[in-house]
Motif scaffolding. Sequence first.
Motif, PDB file in Angstrom:
ATOM      1  N   LYS A  98       0.858  -1.185   0.000  1.00 24.18           N
ATOM      2  CA  LYS A  98       0.000   0.000   0.000  1.00 24.18           C
ATOM      3  C   LYS A  98       0.890   1.229   0.000  1.00 24.18           C
ATOM      4  N   GLU A  99       0.605   2.143  -0.918  1.00 21.54           N
ATOM      5  CA  GLU A  99       1.427   3.342  -1.057  1.00 21.54           C
ATOM      6  C   GLU A  99       1.143   4.338   0.072  1.00 21.54           C
ATOM      7  N   ALA A 100       2.005   5.335   0.168  1.00 27.35           N
ATOM      8  CA  ALA A 100       2.013   6.247   1.319  1.00 27.35           C
ATOM      9  C   ALA A 100       0.650   6.870   1.638  1.00 27.35           C
ATOM     10  N   TYR A 101       0.338   6.872   2.933  1.00 22.78           N
ATOM     11  CA  TYR A 101      -0.869   7.524   3.451  1.00 22.78           C
ATOM     12  C   TYR A 101      -0.500   8.117   4.795  1.00 22.78           C
ATOM     13  N   PRO A 102      -1.286   9.104   5.291  1.00 21.49           N
ATOM     14  CA  PRO A 102      -0.879   9.811   6.511  1.00 21.49           C
ATOM     15  C   PRO A 102      -0.668   8.875   7.701  1.00 21.49           C
ATOM     16  N   ASP A 103       0.410   9.127   8.437  1.00 23.07           N
ATOM     17  CA  ASP A 103       0.707   8.378   9.659  1.00 23.07           C
ATOM     18  C   ASP A 103      -0.100   8.986  10.798  1.00 23.07           C
ATOM     19  N   HIS A 104      -1.225   8.365  11.106  1.00 26.85           N
ATOM     20  CA  HIS A 104      -2.141   8.954  12.099  1.00 26.85           C
ATOM     21  C   HIS A 104      -1.592   8.882  13.517  1.00 26.85           C
ATOM     22  N   PHE A 105      -0.526   8.093  13.729  1.00 31.87           N
ATOM     23  CA  PHE A 105       0.077   8.050  15.066  1.00 31.87           C
ATOM     24  C   PHE A 105       0.657   9.415  15.448  1.00 31.87           C
ATOM     25  N   ALA A 106       0.973  10.220  14.427  1.00 30.51           N
ATOM     26  CA  ALA A 106       1.498  11.568  14.688  1.00 30.51           C
ATOM     27  C   ALA A 106       0.439  12.453  15.345  1.00 30.51           C
ATOM     28  N   PHE A 107      -0.843  12.094  15.208  1.00 30.52           N
ATOM     29  CA  PHE A 107      -1.938  12.909  15.773  1.00 30.52           C
ATOM     30  C   PHE A 107      -2.383  12.395  17.141  1.00 30.52           C
ATOM     31  N   ASP A 108      -1.839  11.264  17.550  1.00 27.30           N
ATOM     32  CA  ASP A 108      -2.293  10.602  18.771  1.00 27.30           C
ATOM     33  C   ASP A 108      -1.381  10.963  19.943  1.00 27.30           C
ATOM     34  N   LYS A 109      -1.892  11.788  20.825  1.00 28.92           N
ATOM     35  CA  LYS A 109      -1.078  12.282  21.950  1.00 28.92           C
ATOM     36  C   LYS A 109      -0.516  11.155  22.799  1.00 28.92           C
ATOM     37  N   LYS A 110      -1.193  10.010  22.796  1.00 30.68           N
ATOM     38  CA  LYS A 110      -0.747   8.900  23.638  1.00 30.68           C
ATOM     39  C   LYS A 110       0.326   8.049  22.951  1.00 30.68           C
ATOM     40  N   SER A 111       0.517   8.293  21.660  1.00 31.30           N
ATOM     41  CA  SER A 111       1.500   7.500  20.925  1.00 31.30           C
ATOM     42  C   SER A 111       2.904   8.056  21.129  1.00 31.30           C
ATOM     43  N   LYS A 112       3.868   7.149  21.120  1.00 32.02           N
ATOM     44  CA  LYS A 112       5.248   7.634  21.233  1.00 32.02           C
ATOM     45  C   LYS A 112       5.681   8.317  19.937  1.00 32.02           C
ATOM     46  N   TYR A 113       4.876   8.167  18.904  1.00 30.51           N
ATOM     47  CA  TYR A 113       5.188   8.812  17.632  1.00 30.51           C
ATOM     48  C   TYR A 113       4.436  10.126  17.447  1.00 30.51           C
ATOM     49  N   PHE A 114       3.771  10.584  18.510  1.00 32.44           N
ATOM     50  CA  PHE A 114       3.029  11.840  18.446  1.00 32.44           C
ATOM     51  C   PHE A 114       3.942  12.994  18.054  1.00 32.44           C
ATOM     52  N   ASP A 115       3.434  13.840  17.152  1.00 34.65           N
ATOM     53  CA  ASP A 115       4.177  15.045  16.756  1.00 34.65           C
ATOM     54  C   ASP A 115       3.182  16.183  16.609  1.00 34.65           C
ATOM     55  N   ALA A 116       3.237  17.127  17.559  1.00 33.45           N
ATOM     56  CA  ALA A 116       2.289  18.246  17.577  1.00 33.45           C
ATOM     57  C   ALA A 116       2.362  19.079  16.303  1.00 33.45           C
ATOM     58  N   LYS A 117       3.467  18.973  15.610  1.00 35.21           N
ATOM     59  CA  LYS A 117       3.640  19.791  14.399  1.00 35.21           C
ATOM     60  C   LYS A 117       3.017  19.153  13.165  1.00 35.21           C
ATOM     61  N   SER A 118       2.522  17.937  13.289  1.00 31.94           N
ATOM     62  CA  SER A 118       1.841  17.331  12.154  1.00 31.94           C
ATOM     63  C   SER A 118       0.353  17.633  12.254  1.00 31.94           C
ATOM     64  N   ASP A 119      -0.148  18.409  11.316  1.00 36.06           N
ATOM     65  CA  ASP A 119      -1.539  18.855  11.282  1.00 36.06           C
ATOM     66  C   ASP A 119      -2.358  17.860  10.463  1.00 36.06           C
ATOM     67  N   PRO A 120      -3.453  17.336  11.035  1.00 34.26           N
ATOM     68  CA  PRO A 120      -4.267  16.372  10.275  1.00 34.26           C
ATOM     69  C   PRO A 120      -4.722  16.924   8.918  1.00 34.26           C
ATOM     70  N   GLU A 121      -4.848  18.257   8.841  1.00 39.60           N
ATOM     71  CA  GLU A 121      -5.252  18.879   7.565  1.00 39.60           C
ATOM     72  C   GLU A 121      -4.104  18.852   6.555  1.00 39.60           C
ATOM     73  N   GLU A 122      -2.891  18.790   7.082  1.00 37.71           N
ATOM     74  CA  GLU A 122      -1.725  18.758   6.200  1.00 37.71           C
ATOM     75  C   GLU A 122      -0.645  17.900   6.856  1.00 37.71           C
ATOM     76  N   PRO A 123      -0.828  16.580   6.778  1.00 37.60           N
ATOM     77  CA  PRO A 123       0.042  15.656   7.516  1.00 37.60           C
ATOM     78  C   PRO A 123       1.513  15.804   7.135  1.00 37.60           C
ATOM     79  N   ARG A 124       2.336  15.729   8.131  1.00 42.23           N
ATOM     80  CA  ARG A 124       3.775  15.831   7.915  1.00 42.23           C
ATOM     81  C   ARG A 124       4.398  14.456   7.692  1.00 42.23           C
TER      82      ARG A 124
END
Length: 153
Positions: free
Chosen positions: A69-95
């Motif tokens: 499956k080709e690239a799609y947004p990493d939703h773990f960046a939006f999950d505050k409880k995830s160790k991969y959380f990144d406040a700078k990744s905006d769900p409207e414009e995923p980083r």
Amino acid sequence: MAMQYWLMKTEPGVYSIDDLKRDKKTFWEGVRNYQARNNMRAMKKGDGVLFYHSQATPPGVVGVAKVVKEAYPDHFAFDKKSKYFDAKSDPEEPRWFMVDVGFVEKFGAVVSLPEIREVNALKDMVLVNNSRLSVQPVRKAEFDRVVKMGRAR
DNA sequence: GCCAACGTTGGC
DNA sequence: GCCAACGTTGGC
């Protein structure tokens, strides 16, 4: 478009080739490096992947996977409880993005980094020259050579 | 556990 | 935009 080839690193204690063999496929979350991300975004379904164990004894390529499956947004960046959380990744414009990879084969024995370093035809591999990059492009000749080494056991 | 290589952050 | 400080990766 010709098939492309890649190498993806994982720590076997976190996710190993045996885990992938059991799961058949997995999503590759948590990449937080721009170069690695850009490589994932360039991946096409069906591309070949050398599956690499880092932090292992010895480190090396342990098998083959493929992009399913080709690239799609990493939703773990939006999950505050995830160790991969990144406040700078905006769900409207995923980083950050992830891909799904499927199991292809496990080698009889690891093609170790020291062995790879000894092969002249593999001396230009990104792996040999930039040890830090976790998702990297591989040339077809390099991919074929490593697979050949992995099967010859 | 050490440390080199590399990427990112932030002050100026 | 530079660069020092800091954090992370990953081999050994």
